[in-house]
Write an enzyme that holds these catalytic residues in place. Structure first.
Site, PDB file in Angstrom:
ATOM      1  N   THR A   1       0.555  -1.794  -0.362  1.00 58.60           N
ATOM      2  CA  THR A   1      -0.063   0.069   0.114  1.00 58.60           C
ATOM      3  C   THR A   1       0.302   1.068  -0.154  1.00 58.60           C
ATOM      4  O   THR A   1       2.156   1.212   0.540  1.00 58.60           O
ATOM      5  CB  THR A   1      -0.801  -0.226   1.320  1.00 58.60           C
ATOM      6  OG1 THR A   1      -1.275   1.213   1.747  1.00 58.60           O
ATOM      7  CG2 THR A   1       0.125  -0.436   2.341  1.00 58.60           C
ATOM      8  N   ASP A   2       0.242   2.218  -0.635  1.00 61.83           N
ATOM      9  CA  ASP A   2       1.388   3.705  -0.978  1.00 61.83           C
ATOM     10  C   ASP A   2       1.235   3.833   0.888  1.00 61.83           C
ATOM     11  O   ASP A   2       1.740   5.394   1.520  1.00 61.83           O
ATOM     12  CB  ASP A   2      -0.238   5.385  -1.107  1.00 61.83           C
ATOM     13  CG  ASP A   2      -1.466   5.137  -0.093  1.00 61.83           C
ATOM     14  OD1 ASP A   2      -1.579   4.441   0.382  1.00 61.83           O
ATOM     15  OD2 ASP A   2      -1.869   5.835  -1.561  1.00 61.83           O
ATOM     16  N   GLU A   3       0.088   3.506   1.567  1.00 62.11           N
ATOM     17  CA  GLU A   3       0.642   4.255   3.373  1.00 62.11           C
ATOM     18  C   GLU A   3       1.651   4.274   3.689  1.00 62.11           C
ATOM     19  O   GLU A   3       1.566   4.172   4.930  1.00 62.11           O
ATOM     20  CB  GLU A   3      -0.642   3.403   3.909  1.00 62.11           C
ATOM     21  CG  GLU A   3      -2.056   4.032   3.718  1.00 62.11           C
ATOM     22  CD  GLU A   3      -3.102   3.229   4.271  1.00 62.11           C
ATOM     23  OE1 GLU A   3      -3.138   3.827   5.480  1.00 62.11           O
ATOM     24  OE2 GLU A   3      -4.414   3.424   3.518  1.00 62.11           O
TER      25      GLU A   3
ATOM     26  N   TYR B   1      -1.615  -0.536  11.052  1.00 61.94           N
ATOM     27  CA  TYR B   1      -1.450  -0.995   9.938  1.00 61.94           C
ATOM     28  C   TYR B   1      -0.551  -1.023   9.180  1.00 61.94           C
ATOM     29  O   TYR B   1      -0.091  -1.689   8.207  1.00 61.94           O
ATOM     30  CB  TYR B   1      -2.856  -0.762   9.495  1.00 61.94           C
ATOM     31  CG  TYR B   1      -2.970  -1.176   7.921  1.00 61.94           C
ATOM     32  CD1 TYR B   1      -2.819  -2.374   7.350  1.00 61.94           C
ATOM     33  CD2 TYR B   1      -2.774  -0.093   6.901  1.00 61.94           C
ATOM     34  CE1 TYR B   1      -3.258  -2.853   5.914  1.00 61.94           C
ATOM     35  CE2 TYR B   1      -3.008  -0.389   5.470  1.00 61.94           C
ATOM     36  CZ  TYR B   1      -3.151  -1.209   5.221  1.00 61.94           C
ATOM     37  OH  TYR B   1      -2.906  -1.788   4.033  1.00 61.94           O
TER      38      TYR B   1
ATOM     39  N   LYS C   1       2.505  -3.310   6.983  1.00 60.32           N
ATOM     40  CA  LYS C   1       2.350  -3.395   6.087  1.00 60.32           C
ATOM     41  C   LYS C   1       3.685  -3.187   5.176  1.00 60.32           C
ATOM     42  O   LYS C   1       4.765  -3.747   4.695  1.00 60.32           O
ATOM     43  CB  LYS C   1       1.893  -2.582   5.305  1.00 60.32           C
ATOM     44  CG  LYS C   1       0.477  -3.236   4.816  1.00 60.32           C
ATOM     45  CD  LYS C   1      -0.279  -4.087   4.882  1.00 60.32           C
ATOM     46  CE  LYS C   1       0.010  -4.638   3.527  1.00 60.32           C
ATOM     47  NZ  LYS C   1      -0.295  -5.674   2.719  1.00 60.32           N
TER      48      LYS C   1
HETATM   49  P1  NAD Z   1      -9.346  -7.187   3.189  1.00 65.12           P
HETATM   50  O1  NAD Z   1      -9.437  -6.956   4.144  1.00 65.12           O
HETATM   51  O2  NAD Z   1     -11.303  -6.885   2.594  1.00 65.12           O
HETATM   52  O3  NAD Z   1      -9.391  -9.201   2.749  1.00 65.12           O
HETATM   53  C1  NAD Z   1      -8.387  -9.239   3.612  1.00 65.12           C
HETATM   54  C2  NAD Z   1      -8.605 -11.172   2.665  1.00 65.12           C
HETATM   55  O4  NAD Z   1      -7.977 -11.225   3.690  1.00 65.12           O
HETATM   56  C3  NAD Z   1      -9.802 -11.696   3.568  1.00 65.12           C
HETATM   57  O5  NAD Z   1     -10.122 -12.416   3.145  1.00 65.12           O
HETATM   58  C4  NAD Z   1      -9.333 -11.967   4.995  1.00 65.12           C
HETATM   59  O6  NAD Z   1     -10.156 -13.056   5.462  1.00 65.12           O
HETATM   60  C5  NAD Z   1      -7.885 -12.646   5.256  1.00 65.12           C
HETATM   61  N1  NAD Z   1      -7.150 -12.931   5.474  1.00 65.12           N
HETATM   62  C6  NAD Z   1      -6.549 -11.795   6.433  1.00 65.12           C
HETATM   63  N2  NAD Z   1      -5.262 -12.702   7.066  1.00 65.12           N
HETATM   64  C7  NAD Z   1      -5.175 -13.577   6.677  1.00 65.12           C
HETATM   65  C8  NAD Z   1      -4.513 -14.605   7.322  1.00 65.12           C
HETATM   66  N3  NAD Z   1      -3.789 -14.488   8.504  1.00 65.12           N
HETATM   67  N4  NAD Z   1      -4.553 -15.775   6.898  1.00 65.12           N
HETATM   68  C9  NAD Z   1      -5.093 -16.249   5.277  1.00 65.12           C
HETATM   69  N5  NAD Z   1      -6.070 -14.886   5.038  1.00 65.12           N
HETATM   70  C10 NAD Z   1      -5.926 -14.108   5.533  1.00 65.12           C
HETATM   71  O7  NAD Z   1      -8.642  -6.197   1.955  1.00 65.12           O
HETATM   72  P2  NAD Z   1      -8.242  -6.037   0.904  1.00 65.12           P
HETATM   73  O8  NAD Z   1      -8.768  -4.108   1.114  1.00 65.12           O
HETATM   74  O9  NAD Z   1      -8.814  -7.114   0.145  1.00 65.12           O
HETATM   75  O10 NAD Z   1      -6.831  -5.952   1.006  1.00 65.12           O
HETATM   76  C11 NAD Z   1      -5.749  -6.574  -0.109  1.00 65.12           C
HETATM   77  C12 NAD Z   1      -4.688  -6.204   0.372  1.00 65.12           C
HETATM   78  O11 NAD Z   1      -4.168  -5.440  -0.359  1.00 65.12           O
HETATM   79  C13 NAD Z   1      -4.211  -6.571   1.584  1.00 65.12           C
HETATM   80  O12 NAD Z   1      -2.673  -6.128   2.273  1.00 65.12           O
HETATM   81  C14 NAD Z   1      -3.379  -4.201   1.902  1.00 65.12           C
HETATM   82  O13 NAD Z   1      -2.992  -3.881   2.678  1.00 65.12           O
HETATM   83  C15 NAD Z   1      -3.926  -4.190   0.158  1.00 65.12           C
HETATM   84  N6  NAD Z   1      -3.759  -2.861   0.171  1.00 65.12           N
HETATM   85  C16 NAD Z   1      -5.020  -2.282   0.288  1.00 65.12           C
HETATM   86  C17 NAD Z   1      -5.844  -1.527  -0.276  1.00 65.12           C
HETATM   87  C18 NAD Z   1      -7.471  -1.001   0.178  1.00 65.12           C
HETATM   88  O14 NAD Z   1      -7.768   0.067  -0.636  1.00 65.12           O
HETATM   89  N7  NAD Z   1      -8.388  -1.988   0.383  1.00 65.12           N
HETATM   90  C19 NAD Z   1      -4.764  -0.149  -0.958  1.00 65.12           C
HETATM   91  C20 NAD Z   1      -3.968  -1.050  -1.709  1.00 65.12           C
HETATM   92  C21 NAD Z   1      -3.139  -2.162  -0.923  1.00 65.12           C
HETATM   93  P1  TYD Z   2     -10.568   4.106   4.969  1.00 67.19           P
HETATM   94  O1  TYD Z   2     -10.896   3.648   4.070  1.00 67.19           O
HETATM   95  O2  TYD Z   2     -10.306   3.632   6.511  1.00 67.19           O
HETATM   96  O3  TYD Z   2      -8.679   3.903   4.107  1.00 67.19           O
HETATM   97  P2  TYD Z   2      -7.189   4.538   4.901  1.00 67.19           P
HETATM   98  O4  TYD Z   2      -6.913   3.426   4.463  1.00 67.19           O
HETATM   99  O5  TYD Z   2      -6.873   5.176   3.772  1.00 67.19           O
HETATM  100  O6  TYD Z   2      -7.220   5.832   6.625  1.00 67.19           O
HETATM  101  O7  TYD Z   2     -10.451   6.093   5.122  1.00 67.19           O
HETATM  102  C1  TYD Z   2     -10.176   6.492   3.988  1.00 67.19           C
HETATM  103  C2  TYD Z   2     -10.519   8.054   4.383  1.00 67.19           C
HETATM  104  O8  TYD Z   2     -11.600   8.258   5.312  1.00 67.19           O
HETATM  105  C3  TYD Z   2      -8.995   8.182   5.788  1.00 67.19           C
HETATM  106  O9  TYD Z   2      -8.380   9.455   5.980  1.00 67.19           O
HETATM  107  C4  TYD Z   2     -10.311   7.765   7.376  1.00 67.19           C
HETATM  108  C5  TYD Z   2     -11.891   9.308   6.323  1.00 67.19           C
HETATM  109  N1  TYD Z   2     -12.578   8.819   6.824  1.00 67.19           N
HETATM  110  C6  TYD Z   2     -13.472   9.264   7.837  1.00 67.19           C
HETATM  111  O10 TYD Z   2     -13.833  10.005   7.261  1.00 67.19           O
HETATM  112  N2  TYD Z   2     -14.597   7.970   8.273  1.00 67.19           N
HETATM  113  C7  TYD Z   2     -15.225   7.275   8.530  1.00 67.19           C
HETATM  114  O11 TYD Z   2     -16.046   6.319   8.946  1.00 67.19           O
HETATM  115  C8  TYD Z   2     -14.103   6.092   8.005  1.00 67.19           C
HETATM  116  C9  TYD Z   2     -13.908   4.314   7.601  1.00 67.19           C
HETATM  117  C10 TYD Z   2     -12.503   6.996   7.017  1.00 67.19           C
END
Ligand code: NAD
Ligand code: TYD
Length: 339
Positions: free
Chosen positions: A122-124, A147, A151
């Site tokens: 992630t960019d975070e 978090y 990562k």
């Molecule tokens: P999510 O929380 O929707 O899904 C995570 C999945 O991983 C779930 O199905 C969960 O059951 C599984 N999981 C968690 N711990 C586990 C373990 N110990 N063993 C096996 N399975 C496990 O998350 P997401 O939003 O789909 O993100 C997926 C990946 O992408 C993550 O690694 C996250 O850091 C990365 N990512 C997410 C975003 C975003 O905006 N959502 C952006 C950039 C990167």
């Molecule tokens: P989120 O979806 O949790 O992603 P990130 O990992 O970037 O924090 O939140 C996106 C943005 O929205 C972040 O600036 C926090 C804000 N936010 C709210 O203002 N209210 C909310 O209830 C949530 C979940 C997030």
């Protein structure tokens, strides 16, 4: 080709599974997932009957992961605890799944000799930006939340395996995704489901924090490209080139759902809340000829439609644990100014 997708029952992972089975008819796909509150086999309904698909329920921290990895050519790791607010409440599960789990999977892959491992990051991990500048692949890591710290640790472990063992791994760092099947604790789906229900939209702090939004389909396309055309040992940023303030996103959602601005509720800020994320993705654009295709407004309309059309899915994911989390996190949360 046999591909293992860890965390494939979550939001991005399940979108990626569907995408890969569509794009690569000759591939077998194995999903390994612990099925935490965020993982859901319903996300994979459409592929469950596909002969090329199989599912193993397992924690990637379990040493038995080595048996699942055996025979796989490509491995993509999505498995992680992924919600910043939950990591602030309790980081232990994040340390386990995101660091130990990544290491366990990585090590099993090294020992069995997979052809390529892709760590979905992630960019975070880069921390927070002020008003100017964007994250580049060489921006120093400076995570601020439990978090993002876990990562970043995983990214460093992957890079250590590249250097130490010559292990063929790549890291991608993507900005905030939105789209179908996202668990409604994250900002966009939470705002959508609250707005559709005519319920309050909780906005942290002053609502001026900026995120760089990308449709999940654009992220999946980038991952496919990196997996097949990327170079071992490299990091690739992926971003939507769509910077938006949270309050602006919430306004659009209210507008598109025909709800009044009075539903906005400014609430106590998230501790350590990163101010701005913006990704410079010129490397993947120039080297792999990728660019985001989805326009944010169009993506939002489609995403709202998806949540409206999938009430049964929503009811299922919002039962039980979700309700408890929502009440714990929002119901007694201090309200600041109102709009
Ligand atoms: P999510 O929380 O929707 O899904 C995570 C999945 O991983 C779930 O199905 C969960 O059951 C599984 N999981 C968690 N711990 C586990 C373990 N110990 N063993 C096996 N399975 C496990 O998350 P997401 O939003 O789909 O993100 C997926 C990946 O992408 C993550 O690694 C996250 O850091 C990365 N990512 C997410 C975003 C975003 O905006 N959502 C952006 C950039 C990167
Ligand atoms: P989120 O979806 O949790 O992603 P990130 O990992 O970037 O924090 O939140 C996106 C943005 O929205 C972040 O600036 C926090 C804000 N936010 C709210 O203002 N209210 C909310 O209830 C949530 C979940 C997030």
């Amino acid at each position: 080709m046999r591909m293992l997708i860890a965390g494939g029952a979550g939001f991005i992972g399940s979108n990626f599974v569907r995408y890969m089975l569509e794009q690569h008819p000759g591939y077998d796909v194995v999903v390994v997932d612990k099925l935490t509150y965020a993982g859901n086999l319903k996300n994979l309904d459409i592929v469950l009957a596909d002969q090329r698909f199989s599912f193993v329920r397992l924690d990637i921290c379990d040493p038995a992961i080595a048996d699942v990895v055996r025979g796989c050519d490509l491995v993509v790791n999505f498995a992680a605890e992924s919600h910043v607010d939950r990591s602030i409440e309790d980081a232990l599960g994040f340390v386990r799944s995101n660091i130990e789990g990544c290491w366990r999977l990585l090590d099993a892959c090294r020992r069995t000799g997979v052809q390529r491992y892709l760590q979905v990051s992630t960019d975070e991990v880069y921390g927070s930006l002020t008003a100017s500048g964007r994250f580049r692949e060489d921006t120093p890591l400076s995570p601020n939340s439990p978090y993002s710290a876990t990562k970043a640790a995983a990214d460093l472990m992957v890079q250590a395996y590249v250097k130490t063992y010559g292990f063929p791994a790549i890291v991608t760092r993507c900005s905030n995704n939105y789209g179908p099947f996202q668990f409604p604790e994250k900002f966009v789906p939470l705002m959508i489901v609250q707005a559709v229900a005519g319920d309050f939209l909780p906005i942290y702090g002053d609502g001026q924090n900026v995120r760089d939004w990308i449709h999940v389909a654009d992220h999946c396309r980038a991952l496919d490209l990196v997996l097949h055309k990327g170079r071992d040992g490299e990091i690739y940023n992926v971003g939507g080139e769509c910077e938006m303030k949270n309050l602006d996103v919430a306004w659009r959602i209210l507008d598109l759902t025909g709800r009044p601005l009075s539903l906005l509720r400014m609430v106590k800020d998230r501790p350590g809340h990163d101010r701005r994320y913006a990704v410079d993705c010129s490397k993947i654009k120039e080297q792999l000829n990728w660019e985001p295709h989805w326009d944010f407004d169009h993506g939002l309309v489609e995403t709202i439609r998806w949540y409206r059309d999938n009430g049964a899915w929503l009811d299922q994911v919002r039962s039980g644990e979700y309700r408890e989390y929502f009440d714990r996190h929002y119901i007694h949360r201090e309200t600041t100014l109102t709009h």
